[in-house]
Design a protein around this motif. Structure first.
Motif, PDB file in Angstrom:
ATOM      1  N   TYR A 159       0.833  -1.198   0.000  1.00  0.00           N
ATOM      2  CA  TYR A 159       0.000   0.000   0.000  1.00  0.00           C
ATOM      3  C   TYR A 159       0.874   1.257   0.000  1.00  0.00           C
ATOM      4  O   TYR A 159       0.572   2.240  -0.685  1.00  0.00           O
ATOM      5  CB  TYR A 159      -0.922   0.018   1.220  1.00  0.00           C
ATOM      6  N   ALA A 160       1.963   1.241   0.776  1.00  0.00           N
ATOM      7  CA  ALA A 160       2.853   2.402   0.835  1.00  0.00           C
ATOM      8  C   ALA A 160       3.520   2.646  -0.515  1.00  0.00           C
ATOM      9  O   ALA A 160       3.632   3.792  -0.974  1.00  0.00           O
ATOM     10  CB  ALA A 160       3.909   2.186   1.920  1.00  0.00           C
ATOM     11  N   ASN A 163       0.849   4.099  -2.910  1.00  0.00           N
ATOM     12  CA  ASN A 163       0.523   5.500  -2.648  1.00  0.00           C
ATOM     13  C   ASN A 163       1.691   6.424  -2.971  1.00  0.00           C
ATOM     14  O   ASN A 163       1.489   7.562  -3.392  1.00  0.00           O
ATOM     15  CB  ASN A 163       0.075   5.676  -1.196  1.00  0.00           C
ATOM     16  N   ILE A 178      -5.312   8.224  -2.722  1.00  0.00           N
ATOM     17  CA  ILE A 178      -4.455   7.826  -1.606  1.00  0.00           C
ATOM     18  C   ILE A 178      -5.263   7.596  -0.340  1.00  0.00           C
ATOM     19  O   ILE A 178      -5.087   6.585   0.357  1.00  0.00           O
ATOM     20  CB  ILE A 178      -3.350   8.879  -1.383  1.00  0.00           C
ATOM     21  N   GLN A 182      -5.766   4.199   1.886  1.00  0.00           N
ATOM     22  CA  GLN A 182      -5.376   4.087   3.294  1.00  0.00           C
ATOM     23  C   GLN A 182      -6.518   3.498   4.120  1.00  0.00           C
ATOM     24  O   GLN A 182      -6.298   2.681   5.012  1.00  0.00           O
ATOM     25  CB  GLN A 182      -4.967   5.455   3.842  1.00  0.00           C
ATOM     26  N   SER A 251       3.632  10.552   1.220  1.00  0.00           N
ATOM     27  CA  SER A 251       2.557   9.577   1.035  1.00  0.00           C
ATOM     28  C   SER A 251       3.021   8.164   1.365  1.00  0.00           C
ATOM     29  O   SER A 251       2.275   7.387   1.970  1.00  0.00           O
ATOM     30  CB  SER A 251       2.030   9.645  -0.401  1.00  0.00           C
ATOM     31  N   THR A 255       1.470   6.380   4.788  1.00  0.00           N
ATOM     32  CA  THR A 255       0.751   5.120   4.615  1.00  0.00           C
ATOM     33  C   THR A 255       1.413   3.996   5.406  1.00  0.00           C
ATOM     34  O   THR A 255       0.735   3.208   6.075  1.00  0.00           O
ATOM     35  CB  THR A 255       0.672   4.752   3.124  1.00  0.00           C
TER      36      THR A 255
END
Length: 318
Positions: A159-160, A163, A178, A182, A251, A255
């Motif tokens: 996910y990080a 994003n 984004i 999250q 971001s 995240t």
């Protein structure tokens, strides 16, 4: 885009942030911090006091709108305002009225905004996590995850990376995706521990950690705007960090830190109070920011292949 164009668009974005008239004091303080932070960015126009000017209506919305003589800039200003209004969920009635009035001030017709509005609505559906019909385990009961620690960490990292990659895309919807992602991440981490909360509860958790929804989007958008990344063709910006470096690092780190916080929160039985959530998040944020450099090649590689369809598929399957 001139410095005055940038200032006008940021003015409109700040008006959009306050359109619902229901911002918590904490969120207002974050928005002010963002405005002050953007004012110090290299090549930023004169932004001193812009937050206060908007809040006290010393600068008028119609003045900012009419200052944008270029059709493309007016379209961009409207898209940014829609994204700001959507940052914390579905638009309220005051926000819908604000956007309707803004469209008129910018002299935009339905045909010119329809495609973007449809894209924005598609991205917004990412955060519409359904309420689970299964009972939620009571707080204070430590929970055993159905996935291993390494599997959860891998999900958080993915996910990080995603994003961070979104910050390298020029499309208006990219940064907007984004926050819903999250929310999906936190939902998935809770579900892995047997807890399924609706998006309202998840947003409260994110806000309690000190991650503002509207302010987070404003910062992402503002840095893109001042860095000259918005509106460019993807091929001209993909893989070139340049002015997107700060937003991308933010971001990615936000995240990752949020994911690690959620993992510990659910594992410990959801007993952290607001002060502890905020402090733990801040403690996680520094190491997460340092990690970003190591994963920069993967972020750039992911950005080179991303499109809206892939983002939606990843979110649904996340």
């Amino acid at each position: 885009m001139t410095a005055e164009d940038q200032k006008s668009i940021l003015t409109i974005a700040l008006y959009a942030a306050f359109a619902d008239g229901d911002k918590h004091d904490r969120e207002r303080q974050e928005i002010r911090r963002i405005a002050d932070s953007l004012a110090t960015q290299a090549h930023a126009p004169e932004l001193g006091g812009l937050y206060q000017d908007v809040l006290l209506q010393r600068v008028k919305l119609d003045t900012a709108a009419t200052a944008l003589s270029n059709t493309g800039l007016r379209q961009l200003a409207y898209e940014m305002a829609v994204c700001v209004c959507d940052a914390d969920g579905r638009q309220s009635e005051p926000e819908r009225l604000f956007l309707q009035d803004l469209k008129g001030l910018l002299k935009l017709n339905a045909a010119s905004t329809e495609v973007f509005e449809r894209e924005a609505d598609t991205v917004l559906t990412l955060s519409d996590t359904p309420v689970s019909p299964v009972p939620v385990a009571p707080a204070s009961v430590p929970l055993q995850a159905t996935a291993s620690e390494s599997e959860l960490d891998k999900s958080i990292l993915n996910y990080a990376l995603l994003n961070g990659a979104l910050e390298l895309l020029p499309q208006s919807w990219a940064s907007m995706a984004i926050i819903p992602l999250q929310i999906k991440m936190v939902y998935g981490l809770g579900k892995a521990h047997g807890v399924e909360l609706d998006q309202g509860h998840i947003k409260e958790f994110i806000a309690a950690a000190g991650v503002g929804l509207t302010s987070q989007y404003l910062e992402q958008f503002g840095r893109k705007l001042l860095g000259g990344l918005l509106g460019k063709m993807a091929g001209r910006t993909i893989g070139k960090v340049g002015g997107a470096a700060t937003g991308m690092a933010m971001s990615f780190a936000t995240t990752y830190a949020l994911g690690q916080l959620a993992k510990g929160y659910y594992r410990g039985g959801r007993v952290m109070n607001t002060a502890l959530l905020r402090q733990t998040y801040q403690d996680l944020l520094g190491p997460a920011q340092q990690m970003q450099t190591r994963y920069l090649p993967q972020i750039q590689q992911k950005a080179a292949t991303l499109d809206m369809g892939q983002v939606m598929a990843m979110a649904r399957g996340g």
